[in-house]
Design a protein around this motif. Sequence first.
Motif, PDB file in Angstrom:
ATOM      1  N   PRO A 743      74.466 -14.457 -23.612  1.00 14.01           N
ATOM      2  CA  PRO A 743      73.976 -13.314 -24.405  1.00 14.01           C
ATOM      3  C   PRO A 743      74.980 -12.852 -25.465  1.00 14.01           C
ATOM      4  N   GLN A 744      76.255 -12.777 -25.101  1.00 17.49           N
ATOM      5  CA  GLN A 744      77.263 -12.338 -26.075  1.00 17.49           C
ATOM      6  C   GLN A 744      77.402 -13.342 -27.222  1.00 17.49           C
ATOM      7  N   VAL A 745      77.328 -14.622 -26.891  1.00 17.72           N
ATOM      8  CA  VAL A 745      77.451 -15.646 -27.936  1.00 17.72           C
ATOM      9  C   VAL A 745      76.276 -15.557 -28.894  1.00 17.72           C
ATOM     10  N   ARG A 746      75.044 -15.407 -28.348  1.00 19.41           N
ATOM     11  CA  ARG A 746      73.870 -15.317 -29.217  1.00 19.41           C
ATOM     12  C   ARG A 746      73.943 -14.064 -30.095  1.00 19.41           C
ATOM     13  N   ALA A 747      74.345 -12.970 -29.513  1.00 22.46           N
ATOM     14  CA  ALA A 747      74.434 -11.721 -30.281  1.00 22.46           C
ATOM     15  C   ALA A 747      75.487 -11.839 -31.376  1.00 22.46           C
ATOM     16  N   ALA A 748      76.598 -12.476 -31.058  1.00 24.37           N
ATOM     17  CA  ALA A 748      77.656 -12.633 -32.045  1.00 24.37           C
ATOM     18  C   ALA A 748      77.199 -13.522 -33.203  1.00 24.37           C
ATOM     19  N   TYR A 749      76.511 -14.598 -32.897  1.00 24.97           N
ATOM     20  CA  TYR A 749      76.028 -15.502 -33.953  1.00 24.97           C
ATOM     21  C   TYR A 749      75.067 -14.756 -34.882  1.00 24.97           C
ATOM     22  N   ARG A 750      74.136 -13.997 -34.288  1.00 24.82           N
ATOM     23  CA  ARG A 750      73.176 -13.264 -35.111  1.00 24.82           C
ATOM     24  C   ARG A 750      73.875 -12.211 -35.978  1.00 24.82           C
ATOM     25  N   ASP A 751      74.880 -11.574 -35.394  1.00 26.84           N
ATOM     26  CA  ASP A 751      75.619 -10.550 -36.154  1.00 26.84           C
ATOM     27  C   ASP A 751      76.310 -11.164 -37.375  1.00 26.84           C
ATOM     28  N   LEU A 752      76.965 -12.303 -37.187  1.00 31.84           N
ATOM     29  CA  LEU A 752      77.624 -12.971 -38.315  1.00 31.84           C
ATOM     30  C   LEU A 752      76.616 -13.396 -39.365  1.00 31.84           C
ATOM     31  N   ALA A 753      75.502 -13.974 -38.914  1.00 31.57           N
ATOM     32  CA  ALA A 753      74.483 -14.438 -39.858  1.00 31.57           C
ATOM     33  C   ALA A 753      73.891 -13.276 -40.647  1.00 31.57           C
ATOM     34  N   ARG A 754      73.683 -12.133 -39.976  1.00 34.12           N
ATOM     35  CA  ARG A 754      73.105 -10.978 -40.654  1.00 34.12           C
ATOM     36  C   ARG A 754      74.061 -10.397 -41.685  1.00 34.12           C
ATOM     37  N   ARG A 755      75.316 -10.240 -41.303  1.00 30.77           N
ATOM     38  CA  ARG A 755      76.277  -9.584 -42.205  1.00 30.77           C
ATOM     39  C   ARG A 755      76.732 -10.474 -43.351  1.00 30.77           C
ATOM     40  N   LEU A 756      76.898 -11.758 -43.087  1.00 28.07           N
ATOM     41  CA  LEU A 756      77.477 -12.644 -44.092  1.00 28.07           C
ATOM     42  C   LEU A 756      76.422 -13.403 -44.894  1.00 28.07           C
ATOM     43  N   GLY A 757      75.242 -13.534 -44.345  1.00 26.64           N
ATOM     44  CA  GLY A 757      74.157 -14.158 -45.078  1.00 26.64           C
ATOM     45  C   GLY A 757      74.490 -15.559 -45.562  1.00 26.64           C
ATOM     46  N   ALA A 758      74.222 -15.816 -46.850  1.00 26.47           N
ATOM     47  CA  ALA A 758      74.411 -17.153 -47.415  1.00 26.47           C
ATOM     48  C   ALA A 758      75.880 -17.556 -47.486  1.00 26.47           C
ATOM     49  N   ALA A 759      76.796 -16.599 -47.375  1.00 25.71           N
ATOM     50  CA  ALA A 759      78.223 -16.945 -47.418  1.00 25.71           C
ATOM     51  C   ALA A 759      78.640 -17.758 -46.205  1.00 25.71           C
ATOM     52  N   MET A 760      77.863 -17.692 -45.124  1.00 26.05           N
ATOM     53  CA  MET A 760      78.193 -18.437 -43.907  1.00 26.05           C
ATOM     54  C   MET A 760      77.421 -19.750 -43.889  1.00 26.05           C
TER      55      MET A 760
END
Length: 898
Positions: A743-760
């Motif tokens: 759960p923590q890994v999935r939440a962390a991945y989504r958080d990075l994708a949401r905040r960084l968008g196309a930069a990631m």
Amino acid sequence: MADTVSGASEVCALLADGTTVRLRPACPKDRAQVLRLYDDMSADSLRSRFFVVSRRSGEQAADRLCALPEAGHRTLVAVHGDRLVGVAEYEIGDDPASAEIALAVADDFHHRGVGTLLLEHLVHLARENGVSAFTADVLTDNHLIHKVFADLGLRITRQYDGPTMRGVIRLEPDERYLAAVDARAGTAGTASLQPLLRPRSVAVIGAGTRSGSVGRAVLHNLREAHFNGLLHAVNPHAHAVLRIPAHASVADLPHPPDLAVLAIPASAVCEAVVQCGKAGVRALVVLASGLDESATAELTEACRYWDMRMVGPNCLGIANTEESVRMDATFAVTKPLPGAAGVAVQSGGVGIALLDGLSRLGIGISSFVSLGDKRDVSSNDLLQWWEADGRTELALLHLESFGNPRAFSRTARRVARRMPVLTVDAGRSEAGRRAAASHTAAAATPTMTRRALFTQAGLTATRTLGELLDTAALLNAQPLPAGGRVAVVSNAGGAGVLAADACVDAGLTVSALPSDLREELLALLPTGAGAGNPVDTTPAVSVQELSRCVDRLERSGAIDAVLVALVPTALDTAVGADLVTAVTAAREDRPGVPLVAALLDQPERVRLLRTEDGQAVPSYGEPMSAAQALFHAAERARWLARPPGSTVEPAGVDGPGAQALVEAFLARIPAGGWLDARETARLLACYGIPRLPQACATTEQEAVDAVARLAGPHGAAVLKAQGPGLVHKSEQGAVLLDLRGEPQVRAAYRDLARRLGAAMAEVLVQPMAAPGAEMLAGVVQDEVFGALLLFGLGGTLSELLADHAARLAPLTDTDIHELIGAPRCAPLLFGYRGSGPADVAGLEDLLARLSRMADDLPELAEAECNPVIARSDGVTVVDARVRLLPRHAYDPYLRRLP
């Protein structure tokens, strides 16, 4: 680099006798000259070259050598003026790593180093094209070529077959080869400076009749110095200047002068230089400033063509105080005092200050060169001259730029083992460069780069001209201290405290003296004295008591230097002056402990007090000046005592694999850029650099699977967003730590994708590293200085705390050892407040591998390992980034003129 010499279409270099030749690839238009070279050869030379005496062989060779370049065949020619005087070639056969070589030199240029110089450049060219060995078939009685091969400095094996010998030369330049190149460069450079610094005749071009003109001032100084040679004035508008006959032009002189000093406007310089070349002048000093880049290039080209060495332009002049020369070709007011210091400066004003200061101290100069814009003669040349002139005991440099820092470093560290080499660390501000691409690049300031050069080369770098003269006075007059322990002796308590504080601030040690020594000193001194260190002699101390006290300290073995701080007192108006005699008193069998004085009523910043036995004691007006000079002396002693070191060759390096990776990246992205995580990992693996396990993921599920694989079901993991613009990940919120469970890994991945968008573009997954000392190790390629290795405190606060040290690649084992101990945070690695020591051997291995990578890959613009976790059980690189740029290899040790 297929058809160039050392990356340029033509380079110039010096022969053993100081003659300048130009080296370049052969071309079809050279055929007539090459044929003439063979036609002019003696029968013996033709037989040595072709094994038969045949003019037809020369024609065939000329046709082959001057044909358009073919794959596997390269030819270099040496040209003097308009004449071709030597040719060297290699041709690759069936084995692409081996090439057959041939060499021919004009008969009247034998024994002048043409063949050796051509071979050095041919070796460089061949190595760049993948050749690792030269082969040559020569007659056994061809003693000239046998000597050339033997003196080259490379490993050679020989097979004899009747009248012929087959030699195989391994193209593996090592320390022996570099030392041989150094020796040849020193011989050639010193010979080329003979007409400049030991001229038999001097002409001042532009010697004016008007009082105050530069040319008239130079001519006046030459005459007043009683120049021990022929002196000429060149002025088309006068019959004589200062009673010296004047000639309309240099061509009208009865004999061509060795040296011409050009004191003419910038607009007339280039034409005058050509006239000097045609007349046979061998050396020039160009005083004029204001030449634009085009005119300066034309000036340099003319000097190369006409075989002249040049000082300047934009300089003060030169001087040599040798009795057999007595030359002062400057327009300085101060007459140089003959002495032991060689001086080279880029600034005329600095030169005047040093001439005045050295004369005032009584040290004097051996030779002085104002380098100006440094278009030809450089500090390297002067260091070689001072090394061989038999007079210079101290070298002082003021340099604002470095043409070839690695060659300078190699020359300077050799000379510094024979004499002190001092410089002013000018341009220390960070305004000269800003770099924000990585923590490593930001840390690599001009100050750090220059200090790395000075430290490795053994130069004594001071902050001001005053400090330079302070230190020169001490190094010229006193022995070096064995360490940094200082005894402070004073006739006033307050002065002693100031002197002790100054010593500690400078980096020296003022420790309490042993109890038995304190008792002996108290028995020698008046009632009320203190002997704790500082030693307070009280104002009532007599000359004899002070002298015995200093003598006892020098012989005690408990200290490495003595600083005597004296102030005038009201007890007796003569006492203050008389006490100085205690410092300068001759003592039998004086131990090798330096003694300095700080006389607080002394108006001069520094002076030398002459002793009864003909020696000198430096005396300073401020205790801090004395302390700084002692510190520099102690640092020089420490550098001399350290082993020179040898370059470390780490095992398990895949150089060809690394080069292939770099070439593939630059083929895909010609402008260069940052490697992605996979490429970075592969490059570090080529050099055996230990790295935390990692995996790249482009989806949430891939990240979950990677964490399970790398961290296990109960371990903690890290997610790091990857993308072209994500360089400082922590600052950009692109790193999430200590993630446990799906759960923590999935939440962390989504958080990075949401905040960084196309930069990631993807995420990098790693297990959490075990705690340890967080360090930084990195490389930055400096355009001038080459690769700089940095080491120090790592982690997110690395740039803020700026606790880093640096050394220039390639690192020796001694460099690596010192680099690890240099940052302020170094105690963390050796066990601090109960913590265990880190794996220092592992850190040393990491730095050796980074050094090798930097040396192998000129395209490596930046490489940063941060943090590097150092624990007792090993060293691990947690995060790394690498940036590549399209750059060609540059051999800093290949002999060539600027």
